[in-house]
Scaffold this motif. Sequence first.
Motif, PDB file in Angstrom:
ATOM      1  N   UNK A 127      47.993  44.532  37.886  1.00 16.27           N
ATOM      2  CA  UNK A 127      48.488  44.910  39.213  1.00 16.27           C
ATOM      3  C   UNK A 127      47.329  44.885  40.197  1.00 16.27           C
ATOM      4  N   UNK A 128      47.599  44.389  41.421  1.00 17.54           N
ATOM      5  CA  UNK A 128      46.653  44.506  42.518  1.00 17.54           C
ATOM      6  C   UNK A 128      47.416  45.121  43.682  1.00 17.54           C
ATOM      7  N   UNK A 129      46.942  46.271  44.174  1.00 13.45           N
ATOM      8  CA  UNK A 129      47.712  47.078  45.125  1.00 13.45           C
ATOM      9  C   UNK A 129      46.879  47.421  46.350  1.00 13.45           C
ATOM     10  N   UNK A 130      47.592  47.687  47.447  1.00 14.79           N
ATOM     11  CA  UNK A 130      46.964  48.182  48.668  1.00 14.79           C
ATOM     12  C   UNK A 130      47.527  49.566  48.956  1.00 14.79           C
TER      13      UNK A 130
ATOM     14  N   UNK B   2      40.692  50.622  38.578  1.00 10.70           N
ATOM     15  CA  UNK B   2      39.387  50.408  39.184  1.00 10.70           C
ATOM     16  C   UNK B   2      39.587  49.970  40.638  1.00 10.70           C
ATOM     17  N   UNK B   3      38.498  49.926  41.395  1.00 12.93           N
ATOM     18  CA  UNK B   3      38.531  49.484  42.793  1.00 12.93           C
ATOM     19  C   UNK B   3      37.766  48.166  42.921  1.00 12.93           C
ATOM     20  N   UNK B   4      38.468  47.050  42.976  1.00 13.88           N
ATOM     21  CA  UNK B   4      37.759  45.773  43.110  1.00 13.88           C
ATOM     22  C   UNK B   4      37.147  45.573  44.489  1.00 13.88           C
TER      23      UNK B   4
ATOM     24  N   UNK C  55      44.758  47.503  38.529  1.00 14.55           N
ATOM     25  CA  UNK C  55      45.072  48.146  37.242  1.00 14.55           C
ATOM     26  C   UNK C  55      45.432  47.084  36.233  1.00 14.55           C
ATOM     27  N   UNK C  56      44.901  47.216  35.023  1.00 14.43           N
ATOM     28  CA  UNK C  56      45.371  46.414  33.896  1.00 14.43           C
ATOM     29  C   UNK C  56      46.127  47.345  32.971  1.00 14.43           C
TER      30      UNK C  56
END
Length: 373
Positions: free
Chosen positions: A42-45, A124-126, A133-134
């Motif tokens: 997941x990649x979220x804002x 984590x914060x990329x 999130x994985x």
Amino acid sequence: LGTNGQTFPQSETTLPPLNATPDTAGLPGLTAYIHEAPCGFLLLEPVAGAGGGADDFIVKLANRAFLAFGLVSDKLEPGASLVKALGGRPHWLEVLAATALDGAGRKTIDRNDQQGRTYSIKMYRPAPGTVGATIEDISERVSYEEMLRRDAVKYRTIFENIQDVYFETDRNGLLLEISPSVTTMLGYRREDMVGTPIDALFRNPAEAGRIRERLLSSGPETDLEVELLDGGGNLLYCVLTATLRREGASGRDRICGSLHNATDRKLHEMTIKASEARLRDVIDLVPYPIYARDAEGRYLLGNKALAAFHNLPLDEIIGHAIGDFGRAPAEWDRLIESDRRGIETQEAVVLSDVALTDGHGRVHHFQKYVAPC
């Protein structure tokens, strides 16, 4: 690495545009890998709320594995509300929100869904203002680990409550492990025994060495009687069973075995043997034949006078029937009949005049008294 094994220059290893698809991303190999990866991604804002916290998350990327977990609708698209898709704010999403806000690096939690599956969620914060999130389904691993844990508890319980003494030594007899029952059976503390030679428990320590040599050269020892000394110096009769467990290339072979306290049984056997010896001493003093026979006329016991009468060693008489000696069968038929009558009625039988021929051919007259036993 992309799915085709290609590598990307350092300047190109940032994530593709958040709304990119495998067809439009600047890094098609990397994006395709993310979409096809076995773990959920997941990649979220975060969407800040009135209180400064993250009330919601806008989905930027969700791969197929995440959708396959069934945590959200399979229609989750970029730009969608994750809270709405989840139908609420589960605990792992709260942790995700905290990660997005405090920037405390990576966090990992394991959580179960309503179907009982277990997921490992790493957050984590990329980049600032973005949280990733994985998510990995670890249900089988957790189930296997739980099985191992239950087995460990079960075997530990057995180990701690076994009445016999279980032990492990190296090839030289140095104790590597010994069960707590050593305190009850031998009066030693387990903590004091580990690291000491097991030979010290034996009444004759050299015997322990000989047993170990046989075990290493010839194989397992089973139900071997040994003499040990307890913590108070008292003699114990024990039964030892042991085998060599080979550890392969490590060379750290172990001798595993158990000790059973057979002192009560051994003392009982010794008492019986002593009683039998005293009985034999008594009946051997009687000058006329005394014996015990079964219903078929076979001798079970006899005294020296019986051996002298038959002119045979006693061990050649025991186990044989009186008719086996081939002398005056008619005389013996009457004796066997009286034996059987005594056995059947469990009452004493007296024969006033019995004529019998001895091993030298001489005739003797006896009064026979038969008592069932």
